[in-house]
Design a protein around this motif. Structure first.
Motif, PDB file in Angstrom:
ATOM      1  N   GLY A   1     -20.399 -52.722  63.252  1.00 38.15           N
ATOM      2  CA  GLY A   1     -19.303 -52.505  62.309  1.00 38.15           C
ATOM      3  C   GLY A   1     -19.710 -51.460  61.274  1.00 38.15           C
ATOM      4  N   PHE A   2     -18.724 -50.668  60.831  1.00 38.00           N
ATOM      5  CA  PHE A   2     -19.026 -49.648  59.822  1.00 38.00           C
ATOM      6  C   PHE A   2     -19.411 -50.313  58.496  1.00 38.00           C
ATOM      7  N   VAL A   3     -20.337 -49.670  57.785  1.00 36.15           N
ATOM      8  CA  VAL A   3     -20.749 -50.132  56.454  1.00 36.15           C
ATOM      9  C   VAL A   3     -20.279 -49.068  55.464  1.00 36.15           C
ATOM     10  N   ASP A   4     -19.199 -49.365  54.757  1.00 32.69           N
ATOM     11  CA  ASP A   4     -18.635 -48.416  53.791  1.00 32.69           C
ATOM     12  C   ASP A   4     -19.249 -48.730  52.427  1.00 32.69           C
ATOM     13  N   SER A   5     -20.256 -47.944  52.061  1.00 30.27           N
ATOM     14  CA  SER A   5     -21.087 -48.280  50.899  1.00 30.27           C
ATOM     15  C   SER A   5     -20.571 -47.695  49.583  1.00 30.27           C
ATOM     16  N   HIS A   6     -19.340 -47.165  49.592  1.00 35.35           N
ATOM     17  CA  HIS A   6     -18.823 -46.570  48.343  1.00 35.35           C
ATOM     18  C   HIS A   6     -17.298 -46.598  48.359  1.00 35.35           C
ATOM     19  N   SER A   7     -16.717 -47.476  47.532  1.00 32.44           N
ATOM     20  CA  SER A   7     -15.251 -47.476  47.409  1.00 32.44           C
ATOM     21  C   SER A   7     -14.843 -47.954  46.021  1.00 32.44           C
TER      22      SER A   7
ATOM     23  N   THR B   1     -23.162 -46.416  59.613  1.00 30.65           N
ATOM     24  CA  THR B   1     -23.500 -47.827  59.913  1.00 30.65           C
ATOM     25  C   THR B   1     -24.863 -48.158  59.292  1.00 30.65           C
ATOM     26  N   ALA B   2     -25.942 -47.772  59.954  1.00 30.80           N
ATOM     27  CA  ALA B   2     -27.286 -48.064  59.429  1.00 30.80           C
ATOM     28  C   ALA B   2     -27.542 -47.361  58.099  1.00 30.80           C
ATOM     29  N   GLY B   3     -27.017 -46.145  57.933  1.00 29.98           N
ATOM     30  CA  GLY B   3     -27.211 -45.416  56.677  1.00 29.98           C
ATOM     31  C   GLY B   3     -26.545 -46.141  55.513  1.00 29.98           C
ATOM     32  N   GLY B   4     -25.314 -46.614  55.742  1.00 32.22           N
ATOM     33  CA  GLY B   4     -24.612 -47.384  54.709  1.00 32.22           C
ATOM     34  C   GLY B   4     -25.364 -48.655  54.363  1.00 32.22           C
ATOM     35  N   ALA B   5     -25.920 -49.308  55.391  1.00 30.87           N
ATOM     36  CA  ALA B   5     -26.694 -50.540  55.149  1.00 30.87           C
ATOM     37  C   ALA B   5     -27.902 -50.224  54.265  1.00 30.87           C
ATOM     38  N   GLN B   6     -28.582 -49.123  54.569  1.00 30.48           N
ATOM     39  CA  GLN B   6     -29.753 -48.753  53.757  1.00 30.48           C
ATOM     40  C   GLN B   6     -29.344 -48.423  52.320  1.00 30.48           C
ATOM     41  N   ALA B   7     -28.160 -47.826  52.157  1.00 30.67           N
ATOM     42  CA  ALA B   7     -27.664 -47.487  50.817  1.00 30.67           C
ATOM     43  C   ALA B   7     -27.302 -48.737  50.014  1.00 30.67           C
ATOM     44  N   LEU B   8     -27.212 -49.882  50.697  1.00 28.79           N
ATOM     45  CA  LEU B   8     -26.937 -51.150  50.013  1.00 28.79           C
ATOM     46  C   LEU B   8     -28.140 -52.106  50.092  1.00 28.79           C
ATOM     47  N   TRP B   9     -29.275 -51.574  50.538  1.00 26.15           N
ATOM     48  CA  TRP B   9     -30.479 -52.395  50.697  1.00 26.15           C
ATOM     49  C   TRP B   9     -30.217 -53.618  51.581  1.00 26.15           C
ATOM     50  N   ARG B  10     -29.435 -53.397  52.638  1.00 26.71           N
ATOM     51  CA  ARG B  10     -29.113 -54.517  53.541  1.00 26.71           C
ATOM     52  C   ARG B  10     -29.827 -54.327  54.877  1.00 26.71           C
ATOM     53  N   HIS B  11     -30.455 -55.389  55.366  1.00 23.88           N
ATOM     54  CA  HIS B  11     -31.120 -55.324  56.668  1.00 23.88           C
ATOM     55  C   HIS B  11     -30.341 -56.077  57.734  1.00 23.88           C
ATOM     56  N   ASP B  12     -29.318 -56.825  57.306  1.00 24.78           N
ATOM     57  CA  ASP B  12     -28.621 -57.721  58.239  1.00 24.78           C
ATOM     58  C   ASP B  12     -27.335 -57.109  58.795  1.00 24.78           C
ATOM     59  N   VAL B  13     -27.019 -55.881  58.398  1.00 24.73           N
ATOM     60  CA  VAL B  13     -25.806 -55.220  58.901  1.00 24.73           C
ATOM     61  C   VAL B  13     -26.173 -53.796  59.327  1.00 24.73           C
ATOM     62  N   GLY B  14     -25.248 -53.139  60.043  1.00 26.49           N
ATOM     63  CA  GLY B  14     -25.473 -51.741  60.430  1.00 26.49           C
ATOM     64  C   GLY B  14     -26.312 -51.577  61.673  1.00 26.49           C
TER      65      GLY B  14
END
Ligand code: NIG
Ligand code: FE
Length: 380
Positions: free
Chosen positions: A63-69, A333-346
């Motif tokens: 799933g897409f990780v939209d890290s800025h809205s 996907t993975a880039g957005g997860a990294q921008a949110l310090w998330r390892h469980d998504v992306g």
């Protein structure tokens, strides 16, 4: 309950152990157990499960990780957009129009507008979204904006420092004091992140530094808007403070690129903004070639980028920013997860959240190759 997602023609895992970028598997299957990925492998080896979803040989991506809205607001600014398309430049000034409308709206109206936009995102494959406040700019309006955001996501961002509101026009220092004082007190309990708009017409580097460090002292992670309207020291400030992400990065000098390459801050590019403001697009190729980690997000907001579509942003990134389809998908996907310090998504790996998009296409390349075509067949 376990689910087998079977007959995946092409599975994008983003699993770093399987190689660079998107890391793809052909003829794959996945087992999901209670919302978590329990097994990933070749479909011929798939174990049994309680239920079966047939991907029909199509492509499945995380799933897409939209890290800025910026989804908590009232009204729209279509007239401002039309004026831009007839030659007026974008300035941060229009934000005050949305602030006035947001202050007048009820909590229920703000929640309904946010819900509508979150639903749009979801239908286009976004399964994780960060949502900022920033259109209230009073203690109460920022706190309620974050409460609305928090009913949709854990990734809530305090953006009291969006612009200086009209009632502080003669006293920007007084407003920064409010943002780092009483407003932060009211907002910190509802926020995961602190952000500021460090650019021409908004806040300067010193102001942004005091705002981000005040938030960090309260346990919030830092992220920053910088380099949208001009070069500023904002990009280097974000790296220096260990921000998770610095967003926009349209205007960068060599020192900014070097700092990003040496640091751990993700550069989040927002091509919907350049589409909607007719500015030059950020140079993703320059950043990638320098070794910088790049994410892509929508920046969905009523002023500079009123799109909720990650597939649209992927297509723009490929066509206009020098990214390959694989780089753009990874960034979304993975880039957005990294921008949110998330390892469980992306990514699709054992232990990660079972967030998938089944594309109506044999490959993710079609996201850019067939722009504007609704290719999200199913969101899991
Ligand atoms: O990220 N740049 C600052 N904030 C938004 C724009 C907000 C608006 O124009 O309403 C952005 O582009
Ligand atoms: Fe933004």
């Amino acid at each position: 309950m376990s689910i087998l997602i079977d007959d995946i023609g092409l599975l994008v895992t983003n699993d770093p152990e399987r190689g660079p970028l998107t890391a793809e598997r052909r003829d794959a299957a996945v087992i999901v157990d209670d919302g978590v990925i329990a097994w990933v492998g070749d479909r011929v080896d798939a174990p049994a499960a309680d239920e079966r979803i047939d991907a029909g040989g199509r492509c499945v991506i995380p799933g897409f990780v939209d890290s800025h809205s910026h989804l908590v607001f009232a009204g729209d600014r279509s007239e401002e957009f039309a004026a831009r398309m007839s030659g007026h430049p974008y300035t941060a000034g229009g934000i005050r129009r949305t602030v006035a409308l947001t202050r007048e709206a009820t909590d229920a109206e703000l929640a309904a507008n946010t819900a509508r936009l979150v639903a749009e995102m979801r239908a286009q494959g976004t399964t994780t979204v960060e949502i900022k406040g920033g259109y209230g700019l009073t203690v109460d309006d920022e706190a309620r904006s974050l409460m609305v955001a928090g009913s949709f996501t854990a990734e809530t961002t305090y953006l009291g420092a969006h612009v200086v509101p009209p009632e502080f026009a003669g006293d920007p220092a007084g407003y920064v004091e409010l943002v780092t004082g009483a407003m932060l007190d009211a907002c910190a309990p509802h926020a995961r992140w602190v952000d500021a708009f460090c650019d021409d017409g908004a806040f300067d580097v010193d102001q942004a530094r005091s705002i981000l460090t005040a938030g960090q002292a309260r346990g919030l992670g830092a992220r920053l808007h910088a380099g949208q309207l001009g070069e500023s020291g904002g990009v280097r400030l974000a790296v220096e403070l260990g921000a998770a992400s610095v967003d926009h990065c349209t205007f960068l000098n060599e020192a900014d690129v070097d700092a990003l390459a040496a640091g751990s801050t993700v550069a989040t590019l927002l091509p919907g903004v350049e589409f909607s403001t007719r500015q030059p697009y950020p140079d993703a190729r320059r950043l990638l070639d320098a070794g910088v980690t790049v994410a892509i997000a929508t920046d969905c907001n009523p002023g500079s980028s009123f799109t909720s579509s990650m597939p649209f942003c992927v297509a723009l990134a490929v066509r206009e920013m020098g990214m390959t389809p694989a780089e753009a998908l990874w960034a979304a996907t993975a880039g957005g997860a990294q921008a949110l310090w998330r390892h469980d998504v992306g990514r699709v790996a054992v232990g990660a959240r079972a967030d998938f998009v089944v594309l109506d296409a044999p490959s993710y390349v079609h996201l850019a190759y067939r722009p504007g075509v609704p290719l999200v067949a199913r969101v899991i």
